[in-house]
Write a protein that holds these residues in place. Structure first.
Motif, PDB file in Angstrom:
ATOM      1  N   GLN A 192       0.832  -1.202   0.000  1.00 21.06           N
ATOM      2  CA  GLN A 192       0.000   0.000   0.000  1.00 21.06           C
ATOM      3  C   GLN A 192       0.867   1.253   0.000  1.00 21.06           C
ATOM      4  OE1 GLN A 192      -2.814  -1.618  -0.953  1.00 21.06           O
ATOM      5  NE2 GLN A 192      -3.876  -0.019   0.137  1.00 21.06           N
ATOM      6  N   MET A 193       1.960   1.241   0.779  1.00 20.53           N
ATOM      7  CA  MET A 193       2.867   2.393   0.819  1.00 20.53           C
ATOM      8  C   MET A 193       3.513   2.609  -0.548  1.00 20.53           C
ATOM      9  SD  MET A 193       4.683   2.372   4.562  1.00 20.53           S
ATOM     10  CE  MET A 193       4.934   0.632   4.835  1.00 20.53           C
ATOM     11  N   LEU A 194       3.942   1.528  -1.194  1.00 20.60           N
ATOM     12  CA  LEU A 194       4.545   1.654  -2.522  1.00 20.60           C
ATOM     13  C   LEU A 194       3.542   2.177  -3.541  1.00 20.60           C
ATOM     14  CD1 LEU A 194       6.753  -1.561  -2.649  1.00 20.60           C
ATOM     15  CD2 LEU A 194       7.540   0.818  -2.613  1.00 20.60           C
ATOM     16  N   ALA A 195       2.305   1.682  -3.477  1.00 23.06           N
ATOM     17  CA  ALA A 195       1.262   2.146  -4.397  1.00 23.06           C
ATOM     18  C   ALA A 195       0.977   3.627  -4.190  1.00 23.06           C
ATOM     19  CB  ALA A 195      -0.014   1.318  -4.211  1.00 23.06           C
ATOM     20  N   LEU A 209       3.060   5.840  -3.050  1.00 28.12           N
ATOM     21  CA  LEU A 209       4.227   6.566  -3.549  1.00 28.12           C
ATOM     22  C   LEU A 209       4.173   6.694  -5.070  1.00 28.12           C
ATOM     23  CD1 LEU A 209       6.736   7.899  -2.384  1.00 28.12           C
ATOM     24  CD2 LEU A 209       7.942   5.742  -2.682  1.00 28.12           C
ATOM     25  N   GLU A 210       3.753   5.629  -5.747  1.00 27.77           N
ATOM     26  CA  GLU A 210       3.643   5.658  -7.207  1.00 27.77           C
ATOM     27  C   GLU A 210       2.561   6.634  -7.663  1.00 27.77           C
ATOM     28  OE1 GLU A 210       3.027   1.687  -8.617  1.00 27.77           O
ATOM     29  OE2 GLU A 210       4.967   0.993  -7.877  1.00 27.77           O
ATOM     30  N   GLN A 211       1.518   6.809  -6.862  1.00 28.28           N
ATOM     31  CA  GLN A 211       0.412   7.698  -7.232  1.00 28.28           C
ATOM     32  C   GLN A 211       0.697   9.161  -6.925  1.00 28.28           C
ATOM     33  OE1 GLN A 211      -2.959   6.085  -5.167  1.00 28.28           O
ATOM     34  NE2 GLN A 211      -3.093   4.285  -6.477  1.00 28.28           N
ATOM     35  N   ALA A 212       1.712   9.425  -6.144  1.00 24.53           N
ATOM     36  CA  ALA A 212       2.044  10.809  -5.781  1.00 24.53           C
ATOM     37  C   ALA A 212       2.520  11.555  -7.019  1.00 24.53           C
ATOM     38  CB  ALA A 212       3.112  10.832  -4.693  1.00 24.53           C
TER      39      ALA A 212
END
Length: 172
Positions: free
Chosen positions: A104-107, A109-112
């Motif tokens: 969830q944290m990686l996702a 970060l990718e959406q930022a």
């Protein structure tokens, strides 16, 4: 003249647990809220659970079909698997809660819009103990990856690359 009254529709099961605002009007759940609740039940179970088990654990106010739809979405996302035990579908997690949180944290970060800025804000918001732990983990991860890439025994920590034609190390 004879008038027949139709009975009022019975309240829906999934409205019973629906949050309400000040006026008593049913409010919609936040995106992912029901999935998170179902995953929490699945993670807490020591063995695969049925839709009915999840429904009961969540208070029984949700319709069986609502739970089944949520589980189907979680299967599609790869968070849950189902197995048939006797004549009942049973569900179990595909990854631990901690692995899910990391994904969830990686996702996020990718959406930022600016992942580097988002990561900076995240790091600044960490309590000191967690920031130190993260720093140690990043150092260990860098050592692991540089150890496999550098066979000479000396890691290049200058940040320079060996790309031909760029004036990097090894260029004359």
């Amino acid at each position: 003249m004879l008038t027949t009254l139709s009975p009022e529709p019975a309240p829906r099961d999934d409205d019973a647990q629906q949050p309400t605002d000040v006026s008593g009007t049913a409010m919609r759940r936040q995106p992912g809220q029901l999935e998170a609740a179902v995953l929490t039940v699945v993670w807490a179970a020591r063995a695969p659970v049925s839709t009915g088990d999840i429904q009961q654990e969540l208070g029984g106010g949700l319709a069986h079909s609502t739970i089944a739809t949520t589980l189907a979405r979680l299967i599609g996302k790869g968070h849950v698997e189902r197995v048939r035990i006797r004549r009942v579908w049973m569900y179990h997690p595909t990854r631990r809660r901690e692995e899910y949180a990391a994904a969830q944290m990686l996702a996020s970060l990718e959406q930022a819009g600016d992942p580097e800025a988002a990561l900076g804000h995240f790091a600044a918001a960490l309590p000191l103990r967690q920031a130190r732990l993260l720093s140690m983990m990043l150092e260990a991860a860098a050592t692991d990856t540089s150890g496999t890439a550098d066979t000479s025994g000396t890691a290049d920590t200058s940040g320079a690359t060996d790309t031909p034609g760029t004036g990097g190390p090894g260029e004359e």
